[in-house]
Design a protein around this motif. Sequence first.
Motif, mmCIF file in Angstrom:
data_model
loop_
_atom_site.group_PDB
_atom_site.id
_atom_site.type_symbol
_atom_site.label_atom_id
_atom_site.label_comp_id
_atom_site.label_asym_id
_atom_site.label_seq_id
_atom_site.Cartn_x
_atom_site.Cartn_y
_atom_site.Cartn_z
ATOM 1 N N ASP A 92 37.991 -114.188 -12.630
ATOM 2 C CA ASP A 92 37.831 -112.736 -12.592
ATOM 3 C C ASP A 92 38.390 -112.209 -11.263
ATOM 4 O O ASP A 92 38.955 -112.969 -10.467
ATOM 5 C CB ASP A 92 36.369 -112.333 -12.804
ATOM 6 C CG ASP A 92 35.431 -112.774 -11.689
ATOM 7 O OD1 ASP A 92 35.907 -113.106 -10.581
ATOM 8 O OD2 ASP A 92 34.203 -112.781 -11.927
ATOM 9 N N ASP A 93 38.242 -110.932 -11.031
ATOM 10 C CA ASP A 93 38.830 -110.312 -9.839
ATOM 11 C C ASP A 93 38.267 -110.867 -8.536
ATOM 12 O O ASP A 93 38.877 -110.731 -7.481
ATOM 13 C CB ASP A 93 38.605 -108.788 -9.870
ATOM 14 C CG ASP A 93 39.340 -108.124 -11.018
ATOM 15 O OD1 ASP A 93 40.291 -108.746 -11.542
ATOM 16 O OD2 ASP A 93 38.958 -106.999 -11.398
ATOM 17 N N PRO B 202 35.077 -117.262 -15.654
ATOM 18 C CA PRO B 202 34.310 -116.332 -16.503
ATOM 19 C C PRO B 202 33.086 -116.988 -17.139
ATOM 20 O O PRO B 202 33.198 -117.961 -17.888
ATOM 21 C CB PRO B 202 35.316 -115.887 -17.560
ATOM 22 C CG PRO B 202 36.404 -116.903 -17.538
ATOM 23 C CD PRO B 202 36.448 -117.459 -16.162
ATOM 24 N N LYS C 261 29.467 -112.598 -17.966
ATOM 25 C CA LYS C 261 30.618 -111.693 -17.945
ATOM 26 C C LYS C 261 31.050 -111.331 -19.362
ATOM 27 O O LYS C 261 31.292 -110.159 -19.669
ATOM 28 C CB LYS C 261 31.801 -112.334 -17.203
ATOM 29 C CG LYS C 261 33.050 -111.444 -17.181
ATOM 30 C CD LYS C 261 34.234 -112.145 -16.536
ATOM 31 C CE LYS C 261 35.387 -111.188 -16.272
ATOM 32 N NZ LYS C 261 35.931 -110.558 -17.491
ATOM 33 N N ILE C 262 31.127 -112.333 -20.234
ATOM 34 C CA ILE C 262 31.556 -112.081 -21.604
ATOM 35 C C ILE C 262 30.569 -111.159 -22.306
ATOM 36 O O ILE C 262 30.958 -110.241 -23.040
ATOM 37 C CB ILE C 262 31.715 -113.414 -22.380
ATOM 38 C CG1 ILE C 262 32.635 -114.378 -21.618
ATOM 39 C CG2 ILE C 262 32.225 -113.159 -23.791
ATOM 40 C CD1 ILE C 262 33.924 -113.784 -21.113
ATOM 41 N N LYS D 196 28.564 -108.920 -20.844
ATOM 42 C CA LYS D 196 28.702 -107.573 -20.268
ATOM 43 C C LYS D 196 29.985 -106.880 -20.746
ATOM 44 O O LYS D 196 29.989 -105.669 -20.996
ATOM 45 C CB LYS D 196 28.709 -107.660 -18.739
ATOM 46 C CG LYS D 196 27.350 -107.928 -18.126
ATOM 47 C CD LYS D 196 26.511 -106.677 -18.083
ATOM 48 C CE LYS D 196 25.253 -106.844 -17.256
ATOM 49 N NZ LYS D 196 24.395 -105.644 -17.342
ATOM 50 N N ASP D 197 31.057 -107.639 -20.875
ATOM 51 C CA ASP D 197 32.321 -107.054 -21.316
ATOM 52 C C ASP D 197 32.257 -106.555 -22.757
ATOM 53 O O ASP D 197 32.956 -105.623 -23.135
ATOM 54 C CB ASP D 197 33.459 -108.085 -21.203
ATOM 55 C CG ASP D 197 33.879 -108.355 -19.775
ATOM 56 O OD1 ASP D 197 33.453 -107.605 -18.869
ATOM 57 O OD2 ASP D 197 34.620 -109.333 -19.550
ATOM 58 N N ASN D 198 31.429 -107.205 -23.571
ATOM 59 C CA ASN D 198 31.392 -106.901 -24.996
ATOM 60 C C ASN D 198 30.206 -106.055 -25.441
ATOM 61 O O ASN D 198 30.267 -105.417 -26.496
ATOM 62 C CB ASN D 198 31.392 -108.209 -25.803
ATOM 63 C CG ASN D 198 32.743 -108.892 -25.812
ATOM 64 O OD1 ASN D 198 33.596 -108.588 -26.646
ATOM 65 N ND2 ASN D 198 32.952 -109.807 -24.868
ATOM 66 N N PRO E 157 28.022 -103.284 -23.691
ATOM 67 C CA PRO E 157 27.854 -102.508 -22.447
ATOM 68 C C PRO E 157 26.408 -102.307 -22.003
ATOM 69 O O PRO E 157 26.133 -102.226 -20.803
ATOM 70 C CB PRO E 157 28.518 -101.165 -22.782
ATOM 71 C CG PRO E 157 29.523 -101.499 -23.848
ATOM 72 C CD PRO E 157 28.904 -102.603 -24.658
ATOM 73 N N TYR F 197 27.721 -109.525 -12.666
ATOM 74 C CA TYR F 197 27.415 -109.480 -14.100
ATOM 75 C C TYR F 197 25.944 -109.776 -14.375
ATOM 76 O O TYR F 197 25.550 -109.967 -15.521
ATOM 77 C CB TYR F 197 28.304 -110.456 -14.868
ATOM 78 C CG TYR F 197 29.771 -110.179 -14.658
ATOM 79 C CD1 TYR F 197 30.373 -109.042 -15.200
ATOM 80 C CD2 TYR F 197 30.557 -111.025 -13.889
ATOM 81 C CE1 TYR F 197 31.712 -108.762 -14.995
ATOM 82 C CE2 TYR F 197 31.904 -110.765 -13.677
ATOM 83 C CZ TYR F 197 32.471 -109.632 -14.227
ATOM 84 O OH TYR F 197 33.800 -109.365 -14.015
ATOM 85 N N THR G 162 36.337 -115.286 -27.001
ATOM 86 C CA THR G 162 35.945 -115.926 -25.747
ATOM 87 C C THR G 162 37.173 -116.228 -24.897
ATOM 88 O O THR G 162 38.297 -116.228 -25.394
ATOM 89 C CB THR G 162 35.164 -117.222 -26.022
ATOM 90 O OG1 THR G 162 35.945 -118.076 -26.858
ATOM 91 C CG2 THR G 162 33.841 -116.929 -26.713
ATOM 92 N N PRO G 163 36.981 -116.487 -23.599
ATOM 93 C CA PRO G 163 38.124 -116.741 -22.718
ATOM 94 C C PRO G 163 38.991 -117.897 -23.223
ATOM 95 O O PRO G 163 38.486 -118.881 -23.771
ATOM 96 C CB PRO G 163 37.457 -117.108 -21.384
ATOM 97 C CG PRO G 163 36.153 -116.394 -21.418
ATOM 98 C CD PRO G 163 35.715 -116.445 -22.840
#
Length: 267
Positions: free
Chosen positions: A70-71, A76, A80-81, A83-85, A87, A108, A251-252
């Motif tokens: 990630d940034d 990941p 994170k996954i 939270k990304d999917n 909200p 996250y 998934t990543p």
Amino acid sequence: SLEGFQQANTPNIDGLFADGVISTSTRTVMPSVTMPNWTSHLTGGGPEQHGVFGNDWEREDHSLDPQEMDDDGYYPSLFKIAKDNIPNIKTAFYFNWKSLIKPFNKKYLDEVEFEENDGYDQNYQAALNFLVSNHDIPTLIFLYSVHVDHAGHQYEWMSPEFISAIEAIDVKIGEFIEQLKAEGLYETANFLLFTDHGGIGTGHGGTSSQEMVVPWMISGPKINKGVSLASPHSNANTAAVVVRLFGIRDTPESWIGKVPSGIFDEE
């Protein structure tokens, strides 16, 4: 360890997962030590992907970068996954071995709590409070206790003290389940119980079955009932199973974890 779980008297764990899926042949990732395995459980990569090869890993000091980042330079995680999917999902991480949080990006996580001196009572209470206060939205909680591992290092795996440590956490899990039932939170919850490694003598890290084969279990909505999992299973699969519970299938790309057949009832 699998042997420890099978020998210990664990009525609460047994009751919790009698209606679920239990694997007695799950394998750790290598090496069979703590941080590589918890990173695999909570990410879906092996050490080759997440780059955590030992307990000395630091985000600013390691031999091989994560294959995907990630940034902020973290591999990941399932947090994170999620939270990304989803909200509005709330996430929490409760632990009592200080280094455990290092491979995971706290941005996250909505709540992170560390308990000193191998304690876990405060963490269980915090987890309960977190579930109660977020009862009407999706929640994802990781709740860890290190005292069983420390009993193995101090007294030997399979020693009476080691077995007692397992039985102590079973009592705590029983109390926690009763509190969830009292709050009306039990029926809608999924529960997973998994561990990082077993041991032999006072150590671990090798390739014996005692070190490499661990119990893994899951129960709750969407999960098959009363199943002994026959599918090959790995600690690197846990995150894939968790995100599937939340309906996430994207998934990543670097994740190697997958969902073994036989866990979900819609298959």
